[in-house]
Design a protein around this motif. Structure first.
Motif, PDB file in Angstrom:
ATOM      1  N   ASP A 621      59.816  20.180  62.657  1.00  0.00           N
ATOM      2  CA  ASP A 621      61.097  19.533  62.865  1.00  0.00           C
ATOM      3  C   ASP A 621      61.985  20.527  63.610  1.00  0.00           C
ATOM      4  OD1 ASP A 621      63.442  18.166  62.850  1.00  0.00           O
ATOM      5  OD2 ASP A 621      63.405  17.656  60.727  1.00  0.00           O
ATOM      6  N   TYR A 639      61.006  21.968  56.104  1.00  0.00           N
ATOM      7  CA  TYR A 639      61.424  21.535  57.424  1.00  0.00           C
ATOM      8  C   TYR A 639      60.508  21.972  58.566  1.00  0.00           C
ATOM      9  CZ  TYR A 639      65.954  19.985  55.629  1.00  0.00           C
ATOM     10  OH  TYR A 639      66.940  19.307  54.963  1.00  0.00           O
ATOM     11  N   PHE A 697      59.040  12.498  67.485  1.00  0.00           N
ATOM     12  CA  PHE A 697      59.282  13.889  67.116  1.00  0.00           C
ATOM     13  C   PHE A 697      59.988  14.664  68.231  1.00  0.00           C
ATOM     14  CE2 PHE A 697      55.514  13.358  64.139  1.00  0.00           C
ATOM     15  CZ  PHE A 697      56.324  13.212  63.023  1.00  0.00           C
ATOM     16  N   ARG A 709      63.681  10.074  56.202  1.00  0.00           N
ATOM     17  CA  ARG A 709      63.864  11.423  55.674  1.00  0.00           C
ATOM     18  C   ARG A 709      64.025  11.378  54.162  1.00  0.00           C
ATOM     19  NH1 ARG A 709      64.892  15.463  59.287  1.00  0.00           N
ATOM     20  NH2 ARG A 709      65.094  14.821  61.482  1.00  0.00           N
TER      21      ARG A 709
END
Length: 898
Positions: A621, A639, A697, A709
């Motif tokens: 991410d 993350y 992404f 999320r």
């Protein structure tokens, strides 16, 4: 391979003989086509036209690969054969289908121009074969179902042919043509093995034919082929690199290891638990080689281990094939012939990859194997990221069976050449989970007892408990079928300055059916590591009418006009034209060009596959990783190194893809010893159907509606990605263009032998993709673009020698280097070097009946170049175009009874 010799130079202008690269046969080692000028030339139908004509009279670029080249190249499968065609790119290969999340294991698919397997039409003797039944991201004919021993030649139309063959021929047409009038018996045996072990191959073939269609009024022919290919494990190749290679910026190792990595567990208000903090492993830094490695610079952190799944997988599947192809023809008088074809094919492929992962279970603090002190100061339950190594590698056995039955008639009726047939073809695929998998609820309950050991060898009681949860299940069963009736007829109309104008008319009606049936365990979501799947059915009917007109305006100028209308019961109708021109300004030169449109309807799987939960490849991410680590380094696992779930499946809202194709080129034959061709091609598609995982992404802010999320961990920062909606949708467009080059030298006589050489190459000018309407086009040529490599240049080069009973050939397959999928840490491009394979073969005709052949594939033992691509399950190289076997020795013997 891209240019062809004409029947003889004198007939060049009359037959427009280089106008069609159908005459390319000679460049691939076919026998010379010269014949006496007084001999009657038979009119035949060539791929790219429904009008019978003297061979060579077509305006479209056709590559012909003859039986002689197939033998000299040591090709043993239809899939291998297409690697010798430079216009073929990004084919679906055995290596590319190695994946624990793929629904299409065992599928080998053709892909002309790299615009998609579903945009390439594969025919057998000019008619369709049912697509591989397992639903997934690609839809096409499984090349495993076509027995190589029965192939006489392959005609590859390198130009869209939606107006002639059907709307899905956007990228082109590959027509496998079997032996037609065969007499006698051939027995053939082949064995080959790699220098470094694994992937050995054995083939036994029996072919037989009886009857002369012209003298006896009938011919019956059959080929029975059995083959076995051995598996190849990654441990058998020392060039296999680690999943963690900082020097090429590759870091795709798994945080699920054995012994297991663990994290703290936080109990939420609702009683659920959440993993928090960094990862720890009781065996770090020693870890557990060879599969586990200690790499503190990796995303798992300095206290954990990394699972190197490339050290614990297969890279080439075990396969067993059995196929029967039979054809019969029976004359009814002088003008009519009945014919029938039967194809029965069975391919069993075994895929074995690394052990199952467990990521959402907590090991109890009271468990007998609890690793006290693994997390300093923490004594609670541990969230495990483990590899279920004691259950064995995940093993799937794919049984793919194809049946095809054709009965028809051809001949001449009232000055019309007609051809009509009823064709039924079906594909049945069973994907069985035979080892390494466990039943979800049963295993969860067993694991909660603490008896199964995630941190080392289990006790006998633990092993027995683990084994009691394992399953063997025919999880996925699919059946696809195509039933069609077609009739086409052609005739000469009137005389023009260049010859007789000709007309072809045709009608086709077909029904396509697809059904998918999950097992009870899979439907209930009880196969751990695999989301629940729903049964579904899909069907459609397609009716089409088409017309083709050939107009020899002048001796030197010919026009081909075609128009086809297809009516789909589920997505509506479409009309597609095709215009082709052939001009011969001199007897040594033919100039040609064409324009057409295409329309690819979403496949039945695209439309009707229900959404189910799958898993993405590992991603970062990038938008929030740095912010999270700046707030708290312990947030890095949440993350930075992620493998979130994704929704996969189809959608009834999908629209058809539409295309435009254009080509222009020329053929040059100054004499009987040299032919050259150069063709420009241009294809554009809109409404492209994609599963845009990488797109989401790339910009999680723009595509937030497709991203789910988790709960917010720190104020002001969105929660980590836990799921994306990766279902198929229409997104953007594609534009690609390039140049095909063909050169051939033949019949060069020396004192000792006759020499020949050929080159067929493709130079891609651009490969531009648009992520969504209105977005800027991004050129992916010369780089790994999205889900495939788009090399700037590809070619096949061949050198041949014929000296009496001896013959030899050296063939090079070349792929230019390109920019890797991911840049280096400093942002600079990483370059993947060029890749080339040289194959050498020789044969000796000991007698009229007995022939020996031996050869070496990959004579220089070239290993695949390193790549940091993360699209395919197999990492560290690209399995879509490389050969993992290394140097391969083979020999064969053939005995013929005539």
């Amino acid at each position: 391979m891209n240019t062809v010799r004409h029947k003889n130079p004198a007939t060049f202008r009359r037959t427009a003989a280089a106008g069609a690269v159908a005459v390319l046969a000679a460049s691939l080692g076919l026998p010379a086509l010269a014949q006496d000028s007084q001999q009657q030339l038979e009119r035949v139908e060539i791929t790219g036209s429904s009008i019978k004509r003297i061979e060579g009279e077509t305006a479209l670029p056709v590559t012909v690969i003859g039986r002689d080249l197939i033998d000299k190249a040591g090709v043993t499968t239809a899939a291998e054969l297409l690697t010798k065609v430079s216009a073929s790119a990004a084919n679906l290969t055995d290596g590319a289908s190695f994946s624990d999340i793929s629904g299409q294991r065992g599928f080998n698919g053709a892909n002309l121009r790299g615009i998609g397997v579903s945009s390439t039409l594969v025919l057998l003797n000019g008619r369709r074969v049912a697509n591989f039944a397992s639903p997934g991201g690609a839809s096409g004919v499984d090349l495993n179902s076509i027995p190589a021993a029965a192939i006489q030649r392959v005609e590859v139309l390198r130009d869209g042919a939606s107006a002639i063959y059907g709307t899905d021929a956007i990228g082109g047409v590959i027509n496998f043509i079997t032996r037609q009038d065969y007499q006698g018996v051939d027995l053939y045996a082949y064995y080959g093995d790699t220098q470094h072990g694994g992937a050995d191959k054995t083939i036994v073939t029996a072919s037989g034919g009886v009857g002369d269609i012209n003298k006896d009024g009938y011919n019956l022919f059959a080929v029975l082929e059995a083959s076995r290919t051995g598996a190849l494990r990654s441990s058998q190749r020392d060039w296999i690199g680690s999943v963690y290679q900082p020097d090429i910026n590759l870091d795709v190792g798994s945080s699920n290891t054995f012994p297991a990595n663990v994290r703290r567990v936080r109990v939420n208000a609702d009683g659920s638990t959440t993993a928090t903090g960094g990862r720890f492993n009781p065996s770090a830094p020693g870890c557990n080689p060879p599969a586990n490695i200690y790499e503190p610079g990796s995303f798992v952190g300095p206290n954990a281990c990394l699972f190197d799944y490339m050290q614990d997988t297969e890279i080439f599947p075990k396969q067993e094939k059995l196929s029967l192809l039979s054809r019969g023809e029976f004359k009814l008088g002088d003008d009519h012939t009945l014919f029938g074809e039967v194809l029965l094919s069975s391919t069993e492929s075994t895929y074995r990859i690394s052990a199952l992962t467990i990521t959402n279970l907590d090991y109890p603090a009271t468990g007998q194997h609890y690793p006290t002190g693994v997390i300093p100061g923490y004594t609670g339950a541990l969230r495990v990221g483990m590899r279920l190594s004691e259950a064995g590698g995940r093993t799937n056995e794919v049984d793919a069976r194809t049946g095809r039955f054709v009965v028809g008639a051809k001949g001449t009726l009232a000055d019309w050449d007609y051809n009509t047939a009823l064709n039924y073809s079906e594909s049945r695929v069973t994907d069985a989970y035979i080892d390494g998998y466990v039943q979800t609820d049963t295993f969860n309950a067993a694991f909660a007892t603490g008896t199964i050991n995630p941190f080392g060898p289990s006790t006998q009681a633990g092993l027995e408990l683990l084994n009691s949860t394992k399953i063997r299940d025919d999880a996925r069963k699919s059946k696809g079928s195509t039933t069609s009736f077609d009739v086409r007829a052609s005739r000469e109309l009137f005389q023009m300055d260049g010859g007789s104008a000709a007309l072809a008319l045709g009608f086709e009606s077909r029904r396509e059916d697809l059904e998918f049936r999950p097992s009870e365990l899979l439907a209930a979501g009880q196969i751990r590591g695999d989301g629940a799947a729903q049964a579904f059915d899909g069907s459609r009917t397609v009716n089409a009418v088409f017309a083709e007109l050939n107009l020899p305006v002048l001796k030197s100028l010919e026009a081909q006009l075609a128009l086809r209308h297809d009516r789909y019961s589920d997505v509506g109708g479409t009309t597609n034209p095709k215009v082709g021109l052939r001009w011969a300004p001199a007897k040594e030169v033919v100039v040609r060009g064409s324009f057409g449109t295409g329309f690819r309807a979403p496949t039945l799987a695209d439309l009707y596959t229900p959404a189910r939960l799958g898993q993405t490849n590992g991603i970062y991410d990038d938008f929030y990783c740095a912010q999270a680590v700046a707030i708290d380094p312990g947030l890095e696992p949440d993350y930075c190194g992620l493998q979130p779930d994704k929704q996969v499946g189809g959608s009834t809202d999908l629209k058809p893809e539409e295309s435009k194709q254009f080509s222009a080129g020329f053929v040059f034959e100054p004499n009987s010893m040299f032919t050259g061709s150069l063709d420009y091609w241009n294809i554009s598609k809109t409404n492209t159907i994609v599963s845009p995982e990488g797109l989401y992404f790339s910009d999680p802010v723009r595509y937030a509606q497709y991203i789910t999320r988790g709960p917010e961990i720190v104020p002001g920062l969105p929660g980590p990605i836990v799921e994306i909606d990766g279902r198929l949708r229409n997104a953007g467009a594609l534009k690609t263009s390039g140049i095909d080059l063909g050169l051939e030298l033949r019949g060069i006589a020396t004192e000792y032998a006759r020499l020949g050489a050929f080159l067929n190459g493709t130079y891609v000018l651009d490969y531009k993709t648009q992520d969504f309407e209105g977005a800027e086009y991004v050129n992916g040529v010369g780089r790994f673009a999205g889900d495939q490599v788009v090399q700037r240049w590809r070619h096949t080069l061949g050198l041949t020698v014929d000296a009496g009973p001896f013959s030899a050939a050296a063939i090079q397959t070349f792929y230019a280097g390109y920019t890797d999928q991911n840049p280096m840490p400093d942002g600079s491009d990483r370059k993947v070097p060029s890749y080339q394979l040289w194959d050498l073969s020789g044969s000796y005709q000991a007698s009229k009946a007995l022939k020996f052949r031996a050869g070496i594939k990959n004579i220089f033992d070239k290993n695949p170049p390193a790549s940091n691509q993360v699209y395919f399950f197999l990492a560290g190289f690209d399995p879509s175009y490389t050969d993992v076997r290394g140097r391969f020795f083979y020999g064969s013997v053939q005995y013929s009874f005539r």
